[in-house]
Structures are given as structure tokens and as C-alpha cells.
Scaffold this active site. Structure first.
Site, PDB file in Angstrom:
ATOM      1  N   SER A  70      33.561 104.516  92.387  1.00  0.00           N
ATOM      2  CA  SER A  70      33.538 105.000  93.910  1.00  0.00           C
ATOM      3  C   SER A  70      32.235 104.763  94.537  1.00  0.00           C
ATOM      4  CB  SER A  70      34.038 106.865  93.868  1.00  0.00           C
ATOM      5  OG  SER A  70      35.155 107.087  95.255  1.00  0.00           O
TER       6      SER A  70
ATOM      7  N   HIS B 212      42.319 107.859  90.821  1.00  0.00           N
ATOM      8  CA  HIS B 212      41.276 107.022  91.241  1.00  0.00           C
ATOM      9  C   HIS B 212      40.571 107.486  90.072  1.00  0.00           C
ATOM     10  CE1 HIS B 212      37.681 106.169  93.511  1.00  0.00           C
ATOM     11  NE2 HIS B 212      36.992 107.269  94.018  1.00  0.00           N
TER      12      HIS B 212
END
Length: 253
Positions: free
Chosen positions: A84, A233
């Protein structure tokens, strides 16, 4: 900036950069597994964990922080993995300093600008009254109105600790993360990185999408992809065994 870090294992060096609101401790299980094959250097990014706080939060600065750490450790070249926000920092690093990285792994993020999608998270973190807080359970209750997902709240609340006055406080620099969010949203830029690069996507995540392919290949022409089914994620936490195997296979090729 001298970042806080941990080192475990033996072998070729592998540097791990965590995502927004995270710390190196989020990677504990992966560090343990990967340290069987590599020297794993896990990093707390600026304004996170036990690393120093600063009012600025840009990807060039984050990349330079990591280069400073590599110089401190006497490491000329490393393998680099980022998730990320840490994935964007890792991409910026190789675009600026390609000679310092042998192989790059980017976890569930693309080199593009994203819209602000953490508004409720920041509102929730601000709503937690750390001055009056008596327990983590109370913090969880205060956060719940803004962040309904239990797993996300648990992740965020790992940032809570008791300071020298025995009061709860945030380890992260919440002010900098919120006020510098426009920089965190931005895309890394630079000269294309010609070394092997792996993008790992959680199948249930919408961060890394087919429409990002051309942008990825323009900056990372040797990019390959792995899709992890049943993961969102955080594929390194949601499917840890499969994730470790993918990383080990790529770095050993």
C-alpha cells in the site's frame, strides 16, 4: 531521518515497508517465515510506529529515509517489498535509486493517484478521546461509529500505547498523516525501473485494477502479477502461507 527497524534471519537482504497506519509489527508472521531464507529488515516508516515524527510526508522523503537506512546498515543492494503506502514508497525508491534494488515486490497498490478514501478513518481516530481513555475496549467502541469493520479497527488500534505518563496515545503522527494525505495519495514518478518486479493483488481488493496495467508497464516494464484468491487489501495477513510462497519463489528465481 533514522528510521526504527528490526533485523531477523540470514541470507540475501529483504527490506519490508508497511502501509498507512501500519507498523513493522503488522508483518510479524511474514518476517518469521521469510527470515528462514532471507535477512529481513522490517521498517517503521516516518510518522509511524517507533520512527521519528515529521511534518512532511512525501514519497521522495520516504524513499530517502530508506536509502539512509541502507547506507547506515552498509547495504549496497537489497530486495524490496512494500504494501500500500509502503508499496508506493518502494516504487519511488527504485525509480530514484534503481541501482540499490535487485528485485521489487509491490503488494496491492498501483503507481497512480487515489481519491481520498480514509475520511471516516481519520474522523474515527480523532473521535477517540485518548486523554480520558481507560481501555482499548473503550477506544474500539468510540471508533466503531466511523469504522464498522472489526478487523480494520483492530489494525488501527494497534497504534495505541501507554506513554510515560501511563496515558493512552497514538504512536503514529496523526496530524501529519491527515494534513499530508494529499501527498500520500499521489503517484510515484521517475525513470522506469528495468529490474524484475512483482505486483501481488488480493482478488477482493479494488486498489490494483486492470486499468492500471499500462501505467505499471510504463514504469516497470518487467512487471509480473500474482492474484491471491480469497484475500483483500492485506493478502500477507489474510493468506499468509500462499503469500510467503509467492515471495520466496519470486526472490529465488
Amino acid at each position: 531521518m533514522q528510521l526504527h527497524y528490526s533485523i531477523q534471519g540470514q541470507g540475501e537482504p529483504l527490506v519490508i515497508l508497511h502501509g498507512l497506519f501500519g507498523t513493522l509489527e503488522n508483518w510479524g508472521a511474514q518476517i518469521k517465515t521469510l527470515a528462514e531464507q532471507f535477512t529481513v529488515i522490517a521498517v517503521d516508516m516516518r510518522n509511524h510506529g517507533r520512527s521519528p515524527h515529521d511534518s512532511e510526508m512525501t514519497y521522495p522523503l520516504m524513499a530517502d529515509d530508506v536509502i539512509e537506512l541502507l547506507d547506515h546498515l552498509g547495504l549496497d543492494t537489497v530486495n524490496l517489498m512494500g504494501h500500500s503506502m509502503g508499496g508506493k514508497a518502494a516504487m519511488q525508491l527504485v525509480l530514484n535509486y534503481p541501482e540499490r534494488v535487485k528485485r521489487l515486490i509491490v503488494v496491492d497498490i498501483a503507481p497512480v493517484e487515489y481519491e481520498h478514501h480514509h475520511v471516516d478513518v481519520f474522523k474515527g481516530l480523532r473521535a477517540v478521546d485518548t486523554e480520558q481513555l481507560t481501555s482499548r475496549g473503550s477506544a474500539d467502541q468510540q471508533l466503531q461509529a466511523y469504522v464498522p469493520e472489526l478487523s480494520v479497527r483492530a489494525f488501527l488500534l494497534k497504534n495505541l500505547y501507554r506513554n510515560a505518563e501511563k496515558r493512552f496515545a497514538w504512536r503514529m503522527n496523526l496530524d501529519a498523516l491527515e494534513y499530508q494525505y494529499q501527498h500520500i495519495s499521489q503517484a510515484p514518478t521517475g525513470t522506469p525501473f528495468e529490474q524484475p518486479t512483482l505486483f501481488i493483488k488480493g482478488a477482493n481488493s479494488n486498489y490494483l485494477l486492470p486499468e492500471h496495467r499500462d501505467t505499471i508497464l510504463s514504469l516497470f516494464p518487467q512487471a509480473t502479477y500474482k492474484l491471491i484468491q480469497g484475500a483483500g487489501h492485506w493478502p500477507h495477513a489474510e493468506k499468509p502461507a500462499l503469500f510467503s510462497k509467492i515471495v520466496q519463489t519470486f526472490l529465488s528465481a
